[in-house]
Motif scaffolding. Structure first.
Motif, PDB file in Angstrom:
ATOM      1  N   GLY B  43      -2.698  -0.585   0.572  1.00 26.23           N
ATOM      2  CA  GLY B  43      -1.622   0.404   0.585  1.00 26.23           C
ATOM      3  C   GLY B  43      -0.788   0.382   1.854  1.00 26.23           C
ATOM      4  O   GLY B  43       0.080   1.237   2.049  1.00 26.23           O
ATOM      5  N   THR B  44      -1.041  -0.584   2.726  1.00 24.93           N
ATOM      6  CA  THR B  44      -0.331  -0.620   4.005  1.00 24.93           C
ATOM      7  C   THR B  44       0.304  -1.991   4.280  1.00 24.93           C
ATOM      8  O   THR B  44       0.671  -2.288   5.414  1.00 24.93           O
ATOM      9  CB  THR B  44      -1.292  -0.282   5.164  1.00 24.93           C
ATOM     10  N   GLY B  45       0.392  -2.829   3.255  1.00 26.41           N
ATOM     11  CA  GLY B  45       1.055  -4.115   3.437  1.00 26.41           C
ATOM     12  C   GLY B  45       0.237  -5.153   4.183  1.00 26.41           C
ATOM     13  O   GLY B  45       0.783  -6.153   4.643  1.00 26.41           O
ATOM     14  N   ASP B  46      -1.064  -4.946   4.299  1.00 25.00           N
ATOM     15  CA  ASP B  46      -1.887  -5.885   5.065  1.00 25.00           C
ATOM     16  C   ASP B  46      -2.609  -6.925   4.207  1.00 25.00           C
ATOM     17  O   ASP B  46      -3.030  -7.947   4.720  1.00 25.00           O
ATOM     18  CB  ASP B  46      -2.953  -5.119   5.858  1.00 25.00           C
ATOM     19  N   CYS B  47      -2.797  -6.640   2.903  1.00 26.49           N
ATOM     20  CA  CYS B  47      -3.697  -7.516   2.135  1.00 26.49           C
ATOM     21  C   CYS B  47      -2.989  -8.390   1.098  1.00 26.49           C
ATOM     22  O   CYS B  47      -3.548  -9.383   0.666  1.00 26.49           O
ATOM     23  CB  CYS B  47      -4.804  -6.709   1.471  1.00 26.49           C
ATOM     24  N   GLY B  48      -1.797  -8.002   0.672  1.00 28.34           N
ATOM     25  CA  GLY B  48      -1.040  -8.847  -0.242  1.00 28.34           C
ATOM     26  C   GLY B  48      -1.506  -8.828  -1.685  1.00 28.34           C
ATOM     27  O   GLY B  48      -0.950  -9.544  -2.519  1.00 28.34           O
ATOM     28  N   ALA B  49      -2.500  -8.004  -2.027  1.00 27.96           N
ATOM     29  CA  ALA B  49      -2.996  -7.978  -3.412  1.00 27.96           C
ATOM     30  C   ALA B  49      -1.962  -7.401  -4.370  1.00 27.96           C
ATOM     31  O   ALA B  49      -2.061  -7.586  -5.573  1.00 27.96           O
ATOM     32  CB  ALA B  49      -4.293  -7.178  -3.495  1.00 27.96           C
ATOM     33  N   CYS B  50      -0.952  -6.713  -3.819  1.00 28.06           N
ATOM     34  CA  CYS B  50       0.074  -6.080  -4.656  1.00 28.06           C
ATOM     35  C   CYS B  50       1.368  -6.889  -4.663  1.00 28.06           C
ATOM     36  O   CYS B  50       2.410  -6.377  -5.070  1.00 28.06           O
ATOM     37  CB  CYS B  50       0.343  -4.676  -4.152  1.00 28.06           C
TER      38      CYS B  50
END
Lengths: 81, 158, 744
Positions: B43-50
């Motif tokens: 939810g903070t743009g760190d993981c890229g799963a979205c």
């Protein structure tokens, strides 16, 4: 009689003995005899304990046979990730 | 509650929705449009799963407001295959066993597709840096990079 | 058990077919924990403690309940009393009782018609806290005047004067240490430290709970073990097991962290109170604050060695910090610390200490990386001091068949020496290094477990087979289970569909943990296939009117054997299946077992690292994993386990750590500040599979999932130490920490 190796932190319950002998033919009898002869082990066995029998780890296997020449080691109940 | 009316296209289809001002594009994709391929890992743009693309540009949909998507072209993992025909990247990810749990896979696919559209012939290092925004905790990235490089080669040859 | 590997050629085992759930996972169709919805569903959110340690004087939820759209609020009083200390601890970790024990500990929860309203409601719940002194570090928690979390949880049987936060005493080993050290030419004693790390699964915990007015409930959740979830939740809600059906969603990584419950009982309690389905999903911040990290640790290691490299005695004193509850992980760390070596005198002892941190959860080979790292680091230092090759020294001391292990039992056939020899012969080990580069070596060990397992399979009329198992597929296990079923039945892999069933559909299964699935579920699958085969042979014997023993199964066909050989045309599985209703009814096989004989596993890792002496920035240049997999069913997924475990271990070594401030609050609850390895941080990771069959499995399978996270900590640390010419003795080795050692 079967020789059972007790790990260090439990030896308070066996008067310091690293190895005790119990009359047992299987996993369950080993555990029951340990509890009967060394009441100090009851808490640990109730909370969970495994037995290594001839190098194999058994976690809950009552009817696994043990023989007088079996190598039996009491171990914590172990879990993985 | 004042909702915003948004008209946009998702994977080529016209779409309309009402969203709250603070709602993210990821929220709307998942909760309203039921396109749950994009995942919320942080939810903070760190993981890229979205990861999705907006007019072809790779973005984290958790960092895009749903209202901002109006009039744009949104592309998600659900749009990568052409009907029953998997995209080469999808085939290569499967062939190379480049997924274990698979939860990062949609994001990886969207990001890798964006990479190859922009740079059809990346070096392995370029691929690694491009995908550095897509966290994978299972694979150690080895097979993912192999699959992407293999897909790139096949796409260039095709 | 007879080894089939020795008596037959496999057709499918050892190949690399596509995984059956693959297309769902590359198209976005696969449904994970947060992807399920139900009509009338509410959103649940949890209120968490802003304090590290506080008495909960009162909770007033009246204003929250008055908010339109709020349907239920639950606190600790909404749960039943759990039985036994372990279950009590798990429940208290899900919901604080009289005290909040760590920053982020759940205090209350709310269900509302939207997430926005649920979040507003959390702000309206009034909690009166009496803030207490806190402690988050091992050194502080063992002081006589340290804040005490739970005086009644001190280790039972601990000597007088043991600090109150000490919970689990551990002590393993054998032989005469003093005599052993007296034989050494060199004795080195050093202290090491590691920090808490998180499993870092990309999918946060998520679930959907629905309980009806009749008390029957369904729960959908991402978990490594839905039967364990059922048992824990039923206990915490006072339900019988048959009233709660749990379905495991696809799971977005677990690594041990999803073997226990956090939000699931809370969602069920909210659903029970609200009378509607409740969906809950943790945020990433909640995952870091309130789901399980590993212990942090301090270790004092003393090893004596002869000039020739023989270890004469070894002693480890370990202290693990396992969060706000007792933790037995110290036992596993102590048992694994020296397991790779054949030692005459060895002792590993230690304890766990409670602090105001989240309850420690299992992480891939729990305890082993922390126990093994300081030992492997000190052995490397001894090798340098004595001018010895680190692989030669390990080979000289390596445990083998017949070795009395450091934790007690005598090893059966193990693959450590073969693994070390493979590493030594590999081109990686023989490639020259450049300036500022170092090569690190480490061994690793894990027990591997079996456990309770149920598998059933139905032979369909068209000759395809439905395999039903109960272990969530985290890394391709549907593929390996399907391959074993196909191999045993003698039919194509494509003719099998393997599903992971809910808790009502098949017997109990221990969770997907302990590297147990390919071993145990595989074993049960093979036996279930044999059960089905026996039934098919019996049917065919009736058709042929011969003795069932005179029918053999070969290549997917029943064939007449012995004196009847050649007398009848063999019948294929599909032919037998097509007439099953005429020959006695549906044909199915099943097998239920508490599988033992998992077979221990060893790995050896090589790491080449370059350190920039100006900045302390380190780069992993090359990494190779050698591991004994027993028989590799699907080699690509075995390699994947080896590569993934290595990457997690590299992260543990280089960057990952929980950072608590003096205020007792977690400072880095997000992926930006808790940095797991990204693609550009890592080189290709070569995986070399050794296949030393496990005699306890019909195909020789050994668990492979966990061992690979054990060696990287020391392999990386030894490589960095050799690159900079000074010893690193604390993890993680982030650039400022390396620079400090270079300059120091």
């Amino acid at each position: 009689m079967v020789k059972v190796t007790i790990w260090g932190s439990l030896r308070a319950a066996t008067d310091g003995a690293a190895e005790v002998e119990v009359e047992a033919q299987n996993f369950k009898q080993v555990m029951s005899e340990l509890e009967r002869n060394y009441p100090g082990l009851q808490a640990q066995i109730a909370a969970g304990a495994s037995l290594a029998i001839d190098g194999k780890i058994y976690r809950e296997a009552w009817f696994t046979p043990v023989y007088p020449d079996s190598e039996v080691v009491l171990m914590p109940f172990m879990v993985g990730g | 509650m004042n909702k915003i009316h948004v008209t946009t296209t998702v994977n080529g289809d016209p779409v309309e929705y009402l969203c709250e001002p603070q709602e993210t594009l990821l929220d709307v994709l998942r909760n309203q449009l039921r396109l749950t391929g994009a995942k919320e890992g942080c939810g903070t743009g760190d993981c890229g799963a979205c990861s999705v693309t907006l007019n072809g540009r790779l973005v984290c949909s958790c960092l895009v407001l749903a209202a901002e998507a109006g009039g744009q072209e949104v592309a998600t993992v659900e749009g990568i295959a052409d009907g029953d025909n998997l995209h080469i990247l999808q085939k290569k990810i499967l062939e190379h066993a480049a997924l274990q749990c698979g939860v990062c896979t949609p994001g990886i696919l969207v990001a890798a597709k964006a990479l190859l559209e922009k740079h059809p012939d990346p070096t392995e290092v370029e691929a690694r840096y491009w995908l550095a925004g897509n966290l994978c905790r299972c694979t150690g990235y080895d097979k993912i990079i192999t699959a992407v490089m293999d897909a790139a080669a096949e796409m260039r040859g095709a | 058990m007879a080894l089939d590997t020795e008596k037959r050629e496999f057709k499918i085992i050892g190949t690399r077919p596509l995984r059956p759930d693959g297309i769902d996972k590359v198209t976005g169709r696969a449904l994970y924990g947060a992807d399920m919805v139900a009509p009338g569903m509410l959103e649940g959110k949890i209120l968490r403690s802003p304090h590290a340690h506080a008495r909960i004087v009162s909770i007033d939820a009246s204003a929250a309940l008055a908010l339109q759209g709020v349907k239920a609020v639950v606190t600790a009083s909404d749960f039943s009393e759990a039985k036994g200390e372990l279950m009590q601890n798990i429940l208290e970790n899900c919901m604080a009782q009289d005290k909040a024990l760590y920053h982020g500990h759940a205090v209350a929860a709310v269900a509302a018609t939207s997430e926005t309203i649920a979040k507003q409601a959390l702000k309206l719940i009034k909690v009166d806290y009496e803030v207490l002194p806190h402690v988050t570090e091992i050194e502080d928690a063992v002081k006589p005047d340290a804040p005490v979390l739970r005086p009644d949880r001190r280790a039972k049987g601990a000597p007088e004067g043991t600090p109150a936060n000490i919970t689990n005493l551990s002590n393993f080993g054998h032989g005469d240490l003093e005599a052993g050290f007296a034989k050494a030419d060199l004795i080195i004693e050093r202290s090491f430290r590691t920090e808490s790390t998180h499993q870092g699964y990309i999918e946060p915990h998520a679930c959907l709970a629905s309980m009806g007015p009749d008390g029957k409930a369904d729960l959908w959740c991402c978990t490594q073990g839905h039967y364990a979830v059922r048992d824990m939740c039923a206990s915490f809600l006072g339900m019988s097991l048959s009233q709660l059906r749990v379905t495991a969603s696809e799971i977005g990584g677990g690594f041990g962290g999803k073997t226990v419950v956090f939000i699931e009982p809370v969602a069920l309690a909210l659903s029970r109170k609200a009378g509607k389905p409740v969906k809950m999903a943790m945020t990433r911040e909640e995952v870091f604050k309130a789901s399980g990290p590993t212990p942090s640790s301090l270790a004092d290691i003393k090893i004596g060695m002869t000039k020739g490299g023989k270890i004469t005695a070894a002693h480890a004193k370990l202290r693990f910090q396992g969060g706000a509850f007792p933790s037995g992980t110290i036992d596993l760390g102590a048992m694994c610390a020296f397991a790779a070596y054949d030692l005459e005198a060895v002792r590993a002892e230690g304890f766990n200490v409670m602090t105001n941190r989240p309850r420690e959860a299992a992480y891939r080979a729990p305890g082993a990386p922390i126990g093994v790292y300081p030992v492997e680091a000190l052995i490397d230092e001894l090798c340098i001091e004595l001018g010895l090759d680190p692989l030669d020294v390990r080979l000289l001391n390596a445990a083998d068949k017949g070795t009395k292990s450091s934790y007690g039992p005598t090893f059966e056939a193990i693959g450590l020496k073969a693994t070390l020899e493979a590493a030594k012969a590999h081109r990686h080990y023989n490639t020259p290094l450049g300036p500022n580069q170092g090569r690190g070596v480490s061994c690793g060990f894990w027990f591997n477990f079996g456990g309770s397992t149920s598998v059933s399979m139905s032979v369909n009329d068209d000759g395809t087979v439905a395999v039903t198992e109960g272990n969530p597929d985290i890394g391709g296990s549907r593929a390996s289970v399907g391959m074993m079923a196909a191999e045993e039945l003698g039919i194509p892999y494509e003719n099998i569909r393997t599903i992971v069933a809910d808790t009502n559909s098949i017997g109990f299964n221990d969770p997907t943990h302990g590297s147990r699935v390919t071993f145990s579920v595989g074993l049960a699958t093979i036996e279930a296939a044999r059960d089905a085969i026996k039934k098919m042979c019996t049917r065919v014997a009736k058709i042929w009117d011969i003795d069932p023993d005179a029918v053999m199964w070969e290549d997917g066909h029943a064939r007449p054997a012995g004196e009847n050989a050649g007398n009848y045309e063999p019948m294929s599985l599909a032919e037998i299946a097509a007439i099953a209703s005429k020959t006695g009814g549906p044909i199915a096989g099943h097998y239920e077992v508490n599988a033992d004989s998992a077979g221990v596993s060893f790995g050896v890792h090589l790491a080449d690292i370059e350190v920039d002496p100006e900045t302390g920035f380190s780069t992993v240049l090359r990494y190779t994993v050698f591991q004994d997999a027993g028989k590799a069913i699907h080699p690509a997924y075995v390699e994947g386990q080896m590569q993934g475990g290595a990457a997690q271990g590299i992260g543990w070594a280089m960057n990952e750590e929980y950072i608590y401030g003096k205020d007792g609050l977690l400072q880095n609850a997000g992926f930006l500040d808790y940095r797991i390895p990204v693609a550009s941080d890592l080189p290709p990771i070569e995986a070399v599979i050794l296949e030393i069959p496990n005699p306890g499995h019909p195909y020789g399978v050994r668990g492979v999932g966990e061992t690979a996270i054990v060696p990287p900590l020391a392999a990386v640390s030894n490589a960095v130490s050799r690159a900079i010419g000074k010893r690193m003795r604390a993890l993680p080795m982030s650039p400022p920490k390396i620079l400090k050692v270079i300059k120091g």
